[in-house]
Write an enzyme that holds these catalytic residues in place. Sequence first.
Site, PDB file in Angstrom:
ATOM      1  CE  LYS A  59       1.996 -17.820  -2.605  1.00 18.57           C
ATOM      2  NZ  LYS A  59       1.067 -18.971  -2.632  1.00 18.57           N
TER       3      LYS A  59
ATOM      4  CG  ASP B  36      -1.893 -20.289  -1.160  1.00 14.90           C
ATOM      5  OD1 ASP B  36      -1.310 -20.270  -0.058  1.00 14.90           O
ATOM      6  OD2 ASP B  36      -1.448 -20.908  -2.153  1.00 14.90           O
TER       7      ASP B  36
ATOM      8  CG  ASP C 240      -7.916  -4.918   1.865  1.00 14.97           C
ATOM      9  OD1 ASP C 240      -8.837  -4.444   2.554  1.00 14.97           O
ATOM     10  OD2 ASP C 240      -7.904  -4.882   0.614  1.00 14.97           O
TER      11      ASP C 240
ATOM     12  CE1 TYR D 174      -3.416  -2.743   0.782  1.00 14.03           C
ATOM     13  CE2 TYR D 174      -4.608  -0.717   1.220  1.00 14.03           C
ATOM     14  CZ  TYR D 174      -4.608  -2.071   0.960  1.00 14.03           C
ATOM     15  OH  TYR D 174      -5.796  -2.742   0.873  1.00 14.03           O
TER      16      TYR D 174
ATOM     17  CG  ASP E 175     -13.471  -7.149   2.666  1.00 13.58           C
ATOM     18  OD1 ASP E 175     -13.257  -6.455   3.681  1.00 13.58           O
ATOM     19  OD2 ASP E 175     -13.934  -6.689   1.607  1.00 13.58           O
TER      20      ASP E 175
HETATM   21  C1  IPM Z   1     -10.285  -1.428   4.283  1.00 12.88           C
HETATM   22  C2  IPM Z   1     -10.579  -0.872   2.924  1.00 12.88           C
HETATM   23  C3  IPM Z   1      -9.462   0.076   2.533  1.00 12.88           C
HETATM   24  C4  IPM Z   1      -8.175  -0.724   2.507  1.00 12.88           C
HETATM   25  C5  IPM Z   1      -9.683   0.801   1.199  1.00 12.88           C
HETATM   26  C6  IPM Z   1     -10.977   1.594   1.215  1.00 12.88           C
HETATM   27  C7  IPM Z   1      -8.524   1.674   0.830  1.00 12.88           C
HETATM   28  O1  IPM Z   1     -10.739  -1.892   1.998  1.00 12.88           O
HETATM   29  O2  IPM Z   1     -10.205  -0.643   5.249  1.00 12.88           O
HETATM   30  O3  IPM Z   1     -10.131  -2.639   4.395  1.00 12.88           O
HETATM   31  O4  IPM Z   1      -7.884  -1.404   1.525  1.00 12.88           O
HETATM   32  O5  IPM Z   1      -7.437  -0.671   3.487  1.00 12.88           O
HETATM   33 MG    MG Z   2     -10.706  -3.816   2.838  1.00 11.02          MG
END
Ligand code: IPM
Ligand code: MG
Length: 358
Positions: free
Chosen positions: A193, A225, A249, A143, A253
Site C-alpha cells: 500500500k 486493494d 492474511d 501482528y 483467505d
Molecule cells: C492464519 C490465521 C491466523 C493469522 C490467526 C488464527 C491468528 O488467520 O493463519 O491465516 O491471522 O495468521
Molecule cells: Mg488467516
Amino acid sequence: MGQSMRVALLPGDGIGPDVIAAGVRVLDAVARQDRFSIEYSTHLLGGVAIDEMGEPFPAQTRDAVIRSDAVLLGAVGGPKWDRGPGHLRPEAGLLALRKALGVYANLRPVRAFPALLGASPLREEVARGVDVMIVRELTGGVYFGERQTGQLQDGERFARDTMYYTESEIRRVLVKGFEAARLRKKRLTSVDKANVLDSSRLWRAVVDEMKSEYPDVSVEHALVDSCAMHLVTRPHAFDVIVTENLFGDILSDEAAVLTGSIGVLPSASIGNGPGLYEPIHGSAPDIAGQNVANPLGTILSVALMLRYSLGFPEAADRIEAAVEAAIAGGARTRDLAAGAAAFLHTDEMTEAVLAHLA
Ligand code: IPM
Ligand code: MG
C-alpha cells in the site's frame, strides 16, 4: 531403515486431531515406501494447552518444536476460549509458535482441481487453471509491532498497532518470493500500500533493489486493494504474490475460496530452522470428532513438509498426485459433496488417497 526424522505433532483444537491422524497415516505410508523412519511426539497448543497448562504455547511445546525437524499443526481456536484476554487466546499461541520457530515466510499454494471447479464462487472459465502461490511475511508487521490500549485524559479510549519492518525482514521474505517464482512461471507480484504507508514504500524500494539479482523473474508492484479485486476478476494474472503479514492474511483467505474448496489447501511456514505445516482451514468446532472433516489440506501439508523440510520431494509429488487422483476418481468429503447425501468420512477419504499412493 535409513534416516530418522523427528516430527512434532500439534493437533490443537476442534477438528485438528481428526485431520492430524489422517496426515500421520499418509506420512507413515510414504516413509515405508521410501525407507525412512519418523519419530513422532505430540504436544499441546492453543485452547487445549490453555485448558491443561494455563497458557496457549507452553514451554514444553516450545522446547519440543525447536528440537524437531518439522512441525505438523492441525488448528487452534474455538468459541470456548474467545473471551480470554489477548495473551490467553489460542491464536496468541499460534503467533508465539511462529515467532519461536522463526518461520518468516508462509507459502500458500492455491491450485484449482479441475474436478472441483463447480464449487468455486467464480464462473468455471475464470476459475479453471488458477495456480497462485502466496508468499506471506509471517513474523513481522502489524501482528508483532508495538501495541497499546489506553485512555486519553478525558477518558476517551484508544488503541494502536504498529506496522513495523526492517529492510532485512523484508529482504529475506522477498528472497523466498523470488525463489518460488523462479521455480514456477517466473512472475512475481509484490503487493503493498505504497500510496499510503511508509512501511510499504520501504518494501517497494527493497523489491526494486533486488530485481537485478533475479533477471529471469518479471516483477510487478500492485496495491493491495487492486490486487484483491484482480484476484477475483482475473486470477490467471498471478503466479507468485509476495506481501506483508496482514495483507497476506487477507489475500490468502480470498484466494483460498477461488478454488471452491478451502478444505483442500495446505500451507508451509519456513525460516532457517524446522518448518511448520498446517492446513488453511480453521478448527471447525461444530464438526470436531465426528470423522467428517476434510483431511486433504493436512495431507497436502504433509507433502509440503516432505518437500521443504524433510528432503523427499518425490514423495511430495506422489502425495499430490494421489490426492489429485482420488478427487478425479470422485472421492468427496462432505464439504466437497455439494449437499449430496453420499460422502466419504475423514478416514475413508484418507484411505482413498492411500489407495492411490500404493
Ligand atoms: C492464519 C490465521 C491466523 C493469522 C490467526 C488464527 C491468528 O488467520 O493463519 O491465516 O491471522 O495468521
Ligand atoms: Mg488467516
